[in-house]
Design a protein around this motif. Structure first.
Motif, PDB file in Angstrom:
ATOM      1  N   ALA A  57       0.802  -1.297   0.026  1.00 46.19           N
ATOM      2  CA  ALA A  57      -0.122   0.000   0.220  1.00 46.19           C
ATOM      3  C   ALA A  57       0.934   1.403  -0.063  1.00 46.19           C
ATOM      4  CB  ALA A  57      -0.962  -0.170   1.354  1.00 46.19           C
ATOM      5  N   GLU A  58       1.948   1.227   0.674  1.00 41.19           N
ATOM      6  CA  GLU A  58       3.061   2.389   0.857  1.00 41.19           C
ATOM      7  C   GLU A  58       3.419   2.715  -0.698  1.00 41.19           C
ATOM      8  OE1 GLU A  58       5.547   2.980   4.302  1.00 41.19           O
ATOM      9  OE2 GLU A  58       7.066   3.169   2.850  1.00 41.19           O
ATOM     10  N   GLY A  59       3.719   1.509  -1.417  1.00 41.29           N
ATOM     11  CA  GLY A  59       4.225   1.506  -2.847  1.00 41.29           C
ATOM     12  C   GLY A  59       3.031   2.129  -3.637  1.00 41.29           C
ATOM     13  N   ILE A  60       1.825   1.878  -3.633  1.00 43.82           N
ATOM     14  CA  ILE A  60       0.868   2.274  -4.209  1.00 43.82           C
ATOM     15  C   ILE A  60       0.574   3.922  -3.977  1.00 43.82           C
ATOM     16  CG2 ILE A  60      -1.633   2.320  -4.785  1.00 43.82           C
ATOM     17  CD1 ILE A  60      -1.552  -0.573  -4.073  1.00 43.82           C
ATOM     18  N   ARG A  61       0.724   4.229  -2.711  1.00 43.90           N
ATOM     19  CA  ARG A  61       0.601   5.689  -2.284  1.00 43.90           C
ATOM     20  C   ARG A  61       1.741   6.527  -2.876  1.00 43.90           C
ATOM     21  NH1 ARG A  61      -1.257   3.776   2.666  1.00 43.90           N
ATOM     22  NH2 ARG A  61       0.556   4.285   3.779  1.00 43.90           N
ATOM     23  N   SER A  62       2.813   6.046  -2.946  1.00 47.94           N
ATOM     24  CA  SER A  62       3.745   6.898  -3.353  1.00 47.94           C
ATOM     25  C   SER A  62       4.055   6.771  -4.933  1.00 47.94           C
ATOM     26  CB  SER A  62       5.182   6.219  -3.051  1.00 47.94           C
ATOM     27  OG  SER A  62       5.540   5.100  -3.684  1.00 47.94           O
ATOM     28  N   SER A  63       3.207   6.008  -5.542  1.00 47.27           N
ATOM     29  CA  SER A  63       2.943   6.169  -7.071  1.00 47.27           C
ATOM     30  C   SER A  63       2.483   7.397  -7.565  1.00 47.27           C
ATOM     31  CB  SER A  63       2.237   5.159  -7.618  1.00 47.27           C
ATOM     32  OG  SER A  63       0.775   5.301  -7.300  1.00 47.27           O
ATOM     33  N   VAL A  64       1.759   8.337  -6.692  1.00 39.93           N
ATOM     34  CA  VAL A  64       1.418   9.600  -7.081  1.00 39.93           C
ATOM     35  C   VAL A  64       2.355  10.814  -6.753  1.00 39.93           C
ATOM     36  CG1 VAL A  64      -1.234   8.964  -6.788  1.00 39.93           C
ATOM     37  CG2 VAL A  64       0.129   9.926  -4.816  1.00 39.93           C
ATOM     38  N   LEU A  65       3.325  10.379  -6.040  1.00 42.84           N
ATOM     39  CA  LEU A  65       4.453  11.512  -5.704  1.00 42.84           C
ATOM     40  C   LEU A  65       5.529  11.371  -6.969  1.00 42.84           C
ATOM     41  CD1 LEU A  65       4.707  10.422  -1.945  1.00 42.84           C
ATOM     42  CD2 LEU A  65       3.184  12.411  -2.874  1.00 42.84           C
ATOM     43  N   ALA A  66       6.161  12.633  -6.563  1.00 34.77           N
ATOM     44  CA  ALA A  66       7.188  12.916  -7.835  1.00 34.77           C
ATOM     45  C   ALA A  66       8.302  11.805  -7.756  1.00 34.77           C
ATOM     46  CB  ALA A  66       7.706  14.408  -7.470  1.00 34.77           C
ATOM     47  N   CYS A  67       8.726  11.621  -6.533  1.00 33.63           N
ATOM     48  CA  CYS A  67       9.682  10.607  -6.454  1.00 33.63           C
ATOM     49  C   CYS A  67       9.545   9.125  -7.301  1.00 33.63           C
ATOM     50  CB  CYS A  67       9.884  10.009  -4.929  1.00 33.63           C
ATOM     51  SG  CYS A  67       8.480   9.802  -4.027  1.00 33.63           S
ATOM     52  N   SER A  68       8.349   8.858  -7.754  1.00 35.26           N
ATOM     53  CA  SER A  68       8.009   7.648  -8.575  1.00 35.26           C
ATOM     54  C   SER A  68       8.032   8.063 -10.018  1.00 35.26           C
ATOM     55  CB  SER A  68       6.920   7.228  -8.277  1.00 35.26           C
ATOM     56  OG  SER A  68       6.788   6.781  -6.914  1.00 35.26           O
ATOM     57  N   TYR A  69       8.126   9.256 -10.490  1.00 36.05           N
ATOM     58  CA  TYR A  69       7.956   9.622 -11.864  1.00 36.05           C
ATOM     59  C   TYR A  69       8.982   9.249 -12.719  1.00 36.05           C
ATOM     60  CZ  TYR A  69       4.766  13.007 -10.240  1.00 36.05           C
ATOM     61  OH  TYR A  69       3.369  13.890 -10.033  1.00 36.05           O
ATOM     62  N   SER A  70      10.217   8.834 -12.248  1.00 37.58           N
ATOM     63  CA  SER A  70      11.268   8.351 -12.959  1.00 37.58           C
ATOM     64  C   SER A  70      11.043   6.854 -13.481  1.00 37.58           C
ATOM     65  CB  SER A  70      12.486   8.472 -12.301  1.00 37.58           C
ATOM     66  OG  SER A  70      12.783   7.651 -11.266  1.00 37.58           O
TER      67      SER A  70
END
Lengths: 201, 242
Positions: A5-18
């Motif tokens: 779930a933490e992975g899913i939540r972070s997918s909307v954050l800039a850090c996952s864009y790369s």
């Protein structure tokens, strides 16, 4: 469960864009075998991110980084006019994505990264769970393409393909010019503003 | 696309929905966890106080304490008169902390090196103001600073920008005000210190270290969380020098 779930939540954050930008390019432009290509992309992303996390190697150090950047830049540029990346190309792009990924380190991932320094094997599995969570938007895009004919037609439309190719061409140029960070920076600031996380006006 | 591929897709998406629902409905709320920490520390204190009182009142009685096992590791003796509670001694992770390298300046600080803070317990936190998880740590750091500053705690935030716009000093100053960061901040614009401390390709934001009064590294954590362990470490190290 909470790691996923933490992975899913972070997918909307800039850090996952790369990771997501490159993955999205693959999914949008690849009309066949999207799942296989995305699977290879995910596996190589996980593997290269794990190699960094476990301290085995730092892809971003020195000449290796430069060579990788140039190859990926060329790969992205080639995707504009040629058949989008196959398995080898997906593996290369996944390696690049994992190597350039600077994660949002929440509570769960923090534990995994700390663990990676002592128990690399266990950390690989946990990191995979987390990164699959990060890549959920890509899975969702694939599912939409698969189940909703209208979206599939829309995705296959010429102007969408042209738009996607333009974005990929820009990414390739930025990578070759060693300005990829500028793109991520701009997206990070933009997303921080609309998501309310920014402290700047 | 074949049917089995669709099933895999559906399974992954369903797992995602379940995972999100699970953590939102059942998962631990960070604020609640902080309150639990507070309560646990108070329980520990009162348990110690009770133990002392029991010793004084009834030397023959067996004292029972109710410190949560997951909160504070306890050593309960079976001697008839005493129950002692001990904090685990934080391991020495490094005899000497890595140096600060090419710091561009300090904000809100009366010192310009970590060496000047010898004799204090120092929390060193690598962060950058645009980092979501770094910002999530700030309320806990503020609380700890208010609670232990007078007892000899100092916090040094090492601001190592991830993106260009985080390198601008005016942006950093504004962020410090907006986020309520009142402790000293060292500017590590080129991330030299960031990589010096986190060598080997495993560098992340946020990363928290605690240095004891002699400058030895006694705590190291990547990311959010471990607030309870951090506070216990700080409390222990502060008590060491008293």
């Amino acid at each position: 469960m909470s790691l996923f779930a933490e992975g899913i939540r972070s997918s909307v954050l800039a850090c996952s864009y790369s990771v997501l930008l490159v993955g999205l390019a693959l999914v949008v432009l690849r009309r066949k075998d999207r799942m296989v290509v995305l699977g290879m992309f995910a596996a190589s992303t996980i593997f290269s991110a794990w190699i960094r996390a476990a301290g085995i190697s730092n892809f971003l150090a020195g000449r290796v980084a430069t060579v990788l950047l140039v190859i990926v830049g060329l790969a992205l540029a080639l995707m504009v006019n040629r058949r989008p990346a196959g398995l080898a190309g997906s593996a290369l792009l996944g390696t690049f994505a994992g190597a350039t990924w600077q994660p949002c380190v929440g509570e769960e991932l923090g534990g995994v990264l700390t663990l990676a320094q002592d128990q690399a094997g266990v950390a690989l599995l946990l990191l995979a769970v987390y990164l699959v969570g990060v890549m959920i938007p890509l899975v969702a895009v694939m599912a939409l393409c698969s189940y909703v004919p209208a979206i599939r037609r829309w995705m296959d439309a010429r102007w969408v393909a042209l738009g996607a190719k333009a974005v990929i061409a820009a990414m390739g140029v930025l990578v070759l010019a060693d300005q990829y960070d500028t793109l991520l920076s701009t997206l990070a600031r933009w997303s921080a503003t609309w998501s309310g996380y920014s402290v700047l006006e | 696309m074949k049917m089995d591929s669709r099933l895999v897709l559906l399974a992954v998406l369903a797992a995602g929905v379940i995972a999100l629902g699970w953590t939102w409905l059942i998962g631990e709320d960070p604020e609640e966890a902080a309150l639990e920490t507070e309560a646990a520390l108070e329980t520990t204190t009162s348990s110690v106080a009770n133990t002392v009182a029991d010793e004084e009142q009834d030397a023959a009685a067996v004292t029972t304490t109710t410190v949560p096992a997951t909160t504070v590791p306890t050593t309960t003796t079976t001697a008839p008169t005493t129950t002692t509670i001990t904090f685990p001694t934080p391991e020495v992770l490094g005899e000497v902390h890595p140096p600060l390298v090419e710091i561009d300046g300090w904000l809100q600080s009366q010192v310009e090196s970590l060496e000047e803070l010898r004799g204090k317990v120092v929390v060193v936190e690598f962060w950058t103001f645009g980092c979501y998880n770094c910002k999530n740590r700030i309320p806990y750091t503020q609380e700890m600073y208010a609670k232990y500053r007078d007892q000899g705690l100092e916090i040094v935030g090492i601001h190592s920008p991830e993106f260009k716009y985080e390198e601008d000093v005016e942006n950093i100053k504004k962020a410090l005000v907006d986020l309520g960061v009142t402790w000293p901040v060292a500017l590590d614009t080129k991330r030299r210190t960031f990589w010096e401390w986190q060598a080997g390709g495993t560098a992340y934001w946020p990363r928290t270290y605690v240095l004891d009064r002699e400058g030895r590294v006694r705590f190291d954590h990547i990311g959010e969380g471990k607030y309870r362990e951090l506070e216990q470490t700080v409390a222990f190290l502060l008590s060491e020098g008293m």
